[in-house]
Every structure is written in C-alpha cells, then in structure tokens.
Write an enzyme that holds these catalytic residues in place. Structure first.
Site, PDB file in Angstrom:
ATOM      1  N   SER A 131     -75.093  54.846  34.831  1.00 34.10           N
ATOM      2  CA  SER A 131     -75.256  55.964  35.770  1.00 34.10           C
ATOM      3  C   SER A 131     -76.640  56.560  35.617  1.00 34.10           C
ATOM      4  O   SER A 131     -77.228  56.536  34.522  1.00 34.10           O
ATOM      5  CB  SER A 131     -74.203  57.026  35.429  1.00 34.10           C
ATOM      6  OG  SER A 131     -74.503  58.239  36.075  1.00 34.10           O
ATOM      7  N   TYR A 155     -69.815  62.930  28.825  1.00 35.97           N
ATOM      8  CA  TYR A 155     -69.725  61.773  29.728  1.00 35.97           C
ATOM      9  C   TYR A 155     -71.040  60.994  29.723  1.00 35.97           C
ATOM     10  O   TYR A 155     -71.059  59.773  29.556  1.00 35.97           O
ATOM     11  CB  TYR A 155     -69.392  62.241  31.160  1.00 35.97           C
ATOM     12  CG  TYR A 155     -69.606  61.169  32.207  1.00 35.97           C
ATOM     13  CD1 TYR A 155     -68.795  60.036  32.253  1.00 35.97           C
ATOM     14  CD2 TYR A 155     -70.641  61.273  33.144  1.00 35.97           C
ATOM     15  CE1 TYR A 155     -69.009  59.033  33.191  1.00 35.97           C
ATOM     16  CE2 TYR A 155     -70.857  60.282  34.092  1.00 35.97           C
ATOM     17  CZ  TYR A 155     -70.038  59.168  34.110  1.00 35.97           C
ATOM     18  OH  TYR A 155     -70.265  58.177  35.039  1.00 35.97           O
ATOM     19  N   LYS A 159     -72.178  56.941  28.375  1.00 30.97           N
ATOM     20  CA  LYS A 159     -72.927  55.900  29.105  1.00 30.97           C
ATOM     21  C   LYS A 159     -74.161  55.470  28.301  1.00 30.97           C
ATOM     22  O   LYS A 159     -74.477  54.285  28.215  1.00 30.97           O
ATOM     23  CB  LYS A 159     -73.348  56.405  30.488  1.00 30.97           C
ATOM     24  CG  LYS A 159     -72.173  56.634  31.448  1.00 30.97           C
ATOM     25  CD  LYS A 159     -71.494  55.339  31.838  1.00 30.97           C
ATOM     26  CE  LYS A 159     -70.319  55.556  32.762  1.00 30.97           C
ATOM     27  NZ  LYS A 159     -69.503  54.352  32.979  1.00 30.97           N
TER      28      LYS A 159
HETATM   29  P1  NAD Z   1     -62.680  55.602  39.550  1.00 30.43           P
HETATM   30  O1  NAD Z   1     -62.044  56.613  38.652  1.00 30.43           O
HETATM   31  O2  NAD Z   1     -62.289  55.579  40.969  1.00 30.43           O
HETATM   32  O3  NAD Z   1     -62.493  54.138  38.940  1.00 30.43           O
HETATM   33  C1  NAD Z   1     -62.268  53.916  37.571  1.00 30.43           C
HETATM   34  C2  NAD Z   1     -61.049  53.012  37.464  1.00 30.43           C
HETATM   35  O4  NAD Z   1     -60.808  52.705  36.089  1.00 30.43           O
HETATM   36  C3  NAD Z   1     -59.772  53.673  37.991  1.00 30.43           C
HETATM   37  O5  NAD Z   1     -59.133  52.777  38.852  1.00 30.43           O
HETATM   38  C4  NAD Z   1     -58.943  53.937  36.740  1.00 30.43           C
HETATM   39  O6  NAD Z   1     -57.545  53.868  36.999  1.00 30.43           O
HETATM   40  C5  NAD Z   1     -59.420  52.838  35.822  1.00 30.43           C
HETATM   41  N1  NAD Z   1     -59.332  53.121  34.388  1.00 30.43           N
HETATM   42  C6  NAD Z   1     -59.728  54.247  33.733  1.00 30.43           C
HETATM   43  N2  NAD Z   1     -59.518  54.105  32.417  1.00 30.43           N
HETATM   44  C7  NAD Z   1     -58.998  52.872  32.228  1.00 30.43           C
HETATM   45  C8  NAD Z   1     -58.584  52.155  31.085  1.00 30.43           C
HETATM   46  N3  NAD Z   1     -58.663  52.687  29.856  1.00 30.43           N
HETATM   47  N4  NAD Z   1     -58.085  50.912  31.245  1.00 30.43           N
HETATM   48  C9  NAD Z   1     -57.992  50.356  32.486  1.00 30.43           C
HETATM   49  N5  NAD Z   1     -58.362  50.995  33.601  1.00 30.43           N
HETATM   50  C10 NAD Z   1     -58.869  52.245  33.472  1.00 30.43           C
HETATM   51  O7  NAD Z   1     -64.264  55.803  39.404  1.00 30.43           O
HETATM   52  P2  NAD Z   1     -65.462  55.144  40.215  1.00 30.43           P
HETATM   53  O8  NAD Z   1     -66.156  56.227  40.944  1.00 30.43           O
HETATM   54  O9  NAD Z   1     -65.024  53.945  40.932  1.00 30.43           O
HETATM   55  O10 NAD Z   1     -66.407  54.748  38.994  1.00 30.43           O
HETATM   56  C11 NAD Z   1     -66.383  53.456  38.423  1.00 30.43           C
HETATM   57  C12 NAD Z   1     -67.382  53.406  37.271  1.00 30.43           C
HETATM   58  O11 NAD Z   1     -68.673  53.760  37.765  1.00 30.43           O
HETATM   59  C13 NAD Z   1     -67.084  54.373  36.139  1.00 30.43           C
HETATM   60  O12 NAD Z   1     -67.393  53.734  34.919  1.00 30.43           O
HETATM   61  C14 NAD Z   1     -68.039  55.514  36.382  1.00 30.43           C
HETATM   62  O13 NAD Z   1     -68.389  56.185  35.183  1.00 30.43           O
HETATM   63  C15 NAD Z   1     -69.236  54.776  36.976  1.00 30.43           C
HETATM   64  N6  NAD Z   1     -70.084  55.639  37.828  1.00 30.43           N
HETATM   65  C16 NAD Z   1     -69.522  56.302  38.879  1.00 30.43           C
HETATM   66  C17 NAD Z   1     -70.328  57.143  39.655  1.00 30.43           C
HETATM   67  C18 NAD Z   1     -69.737  57.922  40.817  1.00 30.43           C
HETATM   68  O14 NAD Z   1     -70.378  58.864  41.274  1.00 30.43           O
HETATM   69  N7  NAD Z   1     -68.566  57.574  41.346  1.00 30.43           N
HETATM   70  C19 NAD Z   1     -71.691  57.292  39.356  1.00 30.43           C
HETATM   71  C20 NAD Z   1     -72.219  56.575  38.296  1.00 30.43           C
HETATM   72  C21 NAD Z   1     -71.405  55.753  37.516  1.00 30.43           C
HETATM   73  N1  UFG Z   2     -72.811  70.535  45.295  1.00 32.67           N
HETATM   74  C1  UFG Z   2     -72.593  71.733  45.939  1.00 32.67           C
HETATM   75  N2  UFG Z   2     -71.290  72.093  46.168  1.00 32.67           N
HETATM   76  C2  UFG Z   2     -70.233  71.349  45.780  1.00 32.67           C
HETATM   77  C3  UFG Z   2     -70.475  70.120  45.128  1.00 32.67           C
HETATM   78  C4  UFG Z   2     -71.793  69.748  44.887  1.00 32.67           C
HETATM   79  O1  UFG Z   2     -73.517  72.429  46.302  1.00 32.67           O
HETATM   80  O2  UFG Z   2     -69.071  71.754  46.004  1.00 32.67           O
HETATM   81  C5  UFG Z   2     -74.197  70.109  45.067  1.00 32.67           C
HETATM   82  C6  UFG Z   2     -74.537  70.002  43.591  1.00 32.67           C
HETATM   83  O3  UFG Z   2     -74.963  71.229  43.073  1.00 32.67           O
HETATM   84  C7  UFG Z   2     -75.628  68.944  43.588  1.00 32.67           C
HETATM   85  C8  UFG Z   2     -75.287  68.070  44.804  1.00 32.67           C
HETATM   86  O4  UFG Z   2     -74.384  68.822  45.587  1.00 32.67           O
HETATM   87  O5  UFG Z   2     -76.854  69.538  43.833  1.00 32.67           O
HETATM   88  C9  UFG Z   2     -74.642  66.773  44.419  1.00 32.67           C
HETATM   89  O6  UFG Z   2     -73.537  67.037  43.561  1.00 32.67           O
HETATM   90  P1  UFG Z   2     -72.520  65.905  43.110  1.00 32.67           P
HETATM   91  O7  UFG Z   2     -71.559  66.538  42.156  1.00 32.67           O
HETATM   92  O8  UFG Z   2     -71.981  65.213  44.294  1.00 32.67           O
HETATM   93  O9  UFG Z   2     -73.462  64.866  42.358  1.00 32.67           O
HETATM   94  P2  UFG Z   2     -74.327  65.043  41.033  1.00 32.67           P
HETATM   95  O10 UFG Z   2     -75.627  64.369  41.289  1.00 32.67           O
HETATM   96  O11 UFG Z   2     -74.362  66.427  40.552  1.00 32.67           O
HETATM   97  O12 UFG Z   2     -73.408  64.241  40.004  1.00 32.67           O
HETATM   98  C10 UFG Z   2     -73.637  62.899  39.792  1.00 32.67           C
HETATM   99  C11 UFG Z   2     -72.345  62.149  39.468  1.00 32.67           C
HETATM  100  C12 UFG Z   2     -71.837  62.547  38.104  1.00 32.67           C
HETATM  101  C13 UFG Z   2     -72.949  62.459  37.111  1.00 32.67           C
HETATM  102  C14 UFG Z   2     -74.055  63.357  37.526  1.00 32.67           C
HETATM  103  C15 UFG Z   2     -75.141  63.429  36.494  1.00 32.67           C
HETATM  104  O13 UFG Z   2     -71.355  62.399  40.431  1.00 32.67           O
HETATM  105  O14 UFG Z   2     -70.815  61.647  37.717  1.00 32.67           O
HETATM  106  O15 UFG Z   2     -74.558  62.845  38.758  1.00 32.67           O
HETATM  107  O16 UFG Z   2     -76.397  63.278  37.002  1.00 32.67           O
HETATM  108  F1  UFG Z   2     -72.538  62.822  35.860  1.00 32.67           F
END
Ligand code: NAD
Ligand code: UFG
Length: 344
Positions: A131, A155, A159
C-alpha cells in the site's frame, strides 16, 4: 500469456481480489481462491464465475484461513500452483490502532504461514498487496519507489514489516520472484455492476461514503478538513479504478520473470484529485446533490499522496487508463444495483 497456469489467490472473495480473479480467469488462468469470508461474501465468488462465462469453471473456492497451514495445504493441492497473489488481511487503520495484535497476527502471521506453505509446495512466485501507506508522511510528491518509507499506524507497519520480511526471504534463497505492489486509492467497480466494494458498517473511505449518501443511506458527507495547503484546501489522493488495479496484478504475473528478488512497484494513475474534485465527479455521475459539511482534519491524513507510476510502466508494461468519471459511474452502477451490498 497465462495459458494453463494456476494461481492461488488469498483473499480472492474481497473487493480487489474478486476483480483480480475475474481478470485472471479472462486471461486464461486457473484460479484457486482461499478466503475465510471474514470480510467478504461467497456471493462475490459466484458472481465472478458468472461474469467469467465458460472460464468460470476454472475457479475453485476453498474456505479457509491463511494463518492455518492445513487450510493452505488444502488450497495448494487443488491443482499444482504456479504463483500466488496474496490479498488476505485486515485493512482498517482505526481498527489496527484498537487491535494491534490481531492485525499483526492476520497480516504478518498470515504471510509467514503462507511463505512456509509456498516452500512446502515449491512455489516461489508471489504478488503481494502492499500500500501507499508504506510511504507514511510523504517525503515528496509524486511518490516514487525510492522515497523514504515509514508508517503512522499498526496497519501501515504490518505492510512495511511484510515488505521487509519478503526482501529477507528473497535474499535467503535464489528463485524467489516477488512483486510488492503499492496500491494508491482503489475505487470503482466492475462495469457490469455485479461485483464491487461492500464495506461493513459506516465506510471509512471517501468513495463508498459518497455513494452511500447518493443512494440515500447517509445524509451528507463530512469533509475532513478544508484548510490543507492544496489549491482547494482539501487533501489530494491518487484514485485508481479497481479494474485497472486488477489488470496490474495480471501484468505482474505475466512479467514476474523480469523481477529479481522482491521489487516494489507503485500502482497509481499519477494524477491527483482533491476531495472536492471527487465530490464533483460523484455528483455528475449520480445526479445527486450530495450535501457536504466541513469537519475537522482527520488525524494522520497527509495533504498530498500521489504516485509516480513510471516503474510499473517500465517493468510491468502496465498503465492505468480509466478516468475519475468512469470510477464514479461504475461505483454508482454497483451501488444502485446492490444498495446493501451482497447482503441485499
Ligand atoms: P477486503 O477486506 O475486501 O479483502 C480482503 C479479503 O481477505 C477478504 O475477502 C477477507 O475475507 C479475507 N481475509 C482476511 N483475513 C483472512 C485470513 N486470515 N485468511 C483468509 N482470508 C482472509 O480488502 P481489499 O480492499 O480487497 O484489500 C485487499 C488487500 O489489499 C489487503 O491486503 C489490503 O491491505 C490491501 N490494500 C487495500 C487498499 C484499499 O484501499 N482497498 C489499499 C492498499 C492496499
Ligand atoms: N475523506 C473525507 N470524508 C470522509 C472520508 C474521507 O473528507 O468521510 C477524505 C479524507 O480526509 C482523505 C480523502 O477523503 O483526504 C481520502 O480518504 P480515504 O479514507 O478514502 O483514503 P486515504 O488515502 O485516507 O486512505 C488510504 C487507504 C488506507 C490507507 C491510507 C494510508 O484507504 O487503507 O490510505 O495512506 F491506510
């Protein structure tokens, strides 16, 4: 180029995982999903099969936990696995502050167990979900892979620690090829509206919150601060269509042979949008006025986080192509068709 190869996708029932499974099936991969359904629904897997058409029969779902060696062994023996894409884990910053050990167990512990299972089953190709959070408070923008890393919450530390652990593993033994994909802000949904993001409870993230306002589940969006040093005072992020992101995983698997050891790659568009830019795009896509209230800054939020995606273009031949308007239109189609997510 994938032909008859098999990929194990941990967390494949989740938001990014389900979109990636579909792209991989369409590219000819055989897919084994391992997911404990802790933050997902098996309906997502059924819909991926349905969207994939005849290739849907090449998807096997195994319900199990990456922290359990026996569950991993079940998944690795469905078919001879060539590569792993590792999504499984927890991803909410606030939750990680409240329950740090749970986060270390899921994310770090789960990855240790997965690597052990990969060694047992003689698999050395891995694509890992990292991430942009590993950049902590950004040193500069756009962020490139040489920028200083750091973390501001448990978190983010999971990572960072996993990235370091994967580098150690790759250095300890030849043959490992590991892509550390650093995602920026994934949003949107498959254009069919059949799969998408299904957050439990009140969404933390901007796009799902906006869409729940537009569909009538929430009254207004609170803008977390409008006094940042940016042109309109609201923070800037690099929003990326989840299908572009899914295609980034296919590109990483296709080009894994160019990787030596563990290599970090940003997946972002290289274009920054402010909160108010996203609100304007969401209003245009939904036709809903989306009322706003301005609140205080959210602790830990940086003013600007956006990617330099050059390494992804050079190394993986991948580039994001979908616009913010498409991200909003596709997210809205999913939200309208599934106002209560997969539970509806
Ligand atoms: P998500 O929660 O939708 O997907 C994660 C999946 O992993 C879920 O289906 C959950 O049931 C499964 N899971 C959790 N723990 C588990 C375990 N111990 N064993 C087996 N399955 C398990 O999240 P996502 O948004 O699809 O994110 C996927 C990956 O990408 C994560 O590692 C997250 O940290 C990373 N990521 C997400 C974002 C974002 O903004 N969505 C940004 C950067 C990184
Ligand atoms: N925001 C609002 N109102 C809301 C939600 C978000 O104003 O109700 C703003 C936040 O302050 C930020 C922007 O929208 O400025 C984006 O926010 P998100 O939460 O959608 O995304 P972030 O970039 O803050 O978070 C992302 C990932 C996290 C990660 C984080 C760290 O979603 O998983 O980046 O950089 F940890």
């Amino acid at each position: 180029m994938s032909d008859d190869r098999t990929v194990l996708v941990t967390g494949g029932a989740g938001y990014i995982g389900s979109h990636t499974c579909l792209v991989l099936l369409e590219a000819g991969w055989t897919v084994v999903v391992l997911d404990n359904l802790e933050n997902a629904s098996e309906v997502a897997v059924d819909r991926v099969r349905e969207l994939a058409g005849p290739a849907g029969t090449n998807l096997t779902f195994v319900r199990g936990d990456v922290r359990h060696g026996a569950d991993l062994d079940r998944a690795f023996t469905v078919a001879p696995v060539d590569a792993v894409v590792h999504f499984a884990g927890r991803k909410a910053v606030g939750e990680s502050v409240e329950h740090p050990l749970w986060y270390y167990d899921h994310n770090v512990g789960g990855t240790v167990r997965l690597l052990e299972a990969m060694q047992r089953h003689d698999v050395r190709d891995l694509v890992f979900s990292s991430s942009a959070t590993v950049y902590g408070e950004p040193e500069r923008v756009p962020l490139d892979e040489h920028c200083r890393t750091g973390a501001t919450n448990p978190y983010g530390r999971t990572k960072l620690f996993i990235e370091e652990m994967l580098r150690d593993v790759a250095a300890s033994e030849p043959g490992w090829r590991i892509a550390l994909l650093r995602y920026f802000n994934p949003v949107g949904a498959h254009p069919s509206g059949r799969i998408g993001e299904d957050p439990v409870g009140i969404p933390n993230n901007l796009m799902p919150y906006l869409m729940q306002v537009a569909v009538g589940r929430r009254e207004h969006l609170t803008v977390h601060g409008d006094d940042y040093p940016t042109p309109d005072g609201t923070p800037i992020r690099d929003y990326l269509h989840v299908v572009d992101l899914a295609e980034g995983h296919r590109a990483a698997l296709d080009r894994i042979d160019v990787l030596e050891g563990a290599v970090a790659v940003n997946l972002g568009t290289g274009v920054g949008s402010s909160v108010l830019d996203v609100v304007a795009a969401a209003r245009a896509a939904t036709g809903h006025p989306i009322p706003l209230a301005v609140g205080p800054r959210r602790p830990g939020d940086a003013a600007e986080v956006w990617a330099d995606p050059t390494v992804a273009a050079d190394l993986l031949a991948w580039r994001a192509t979908r616009t913010l308007a498409e991200m909003c239109a596709d997210h809205w189609r999913w939200q309208q068709a599934n106002p209560s997510g997969y539970r509806g």
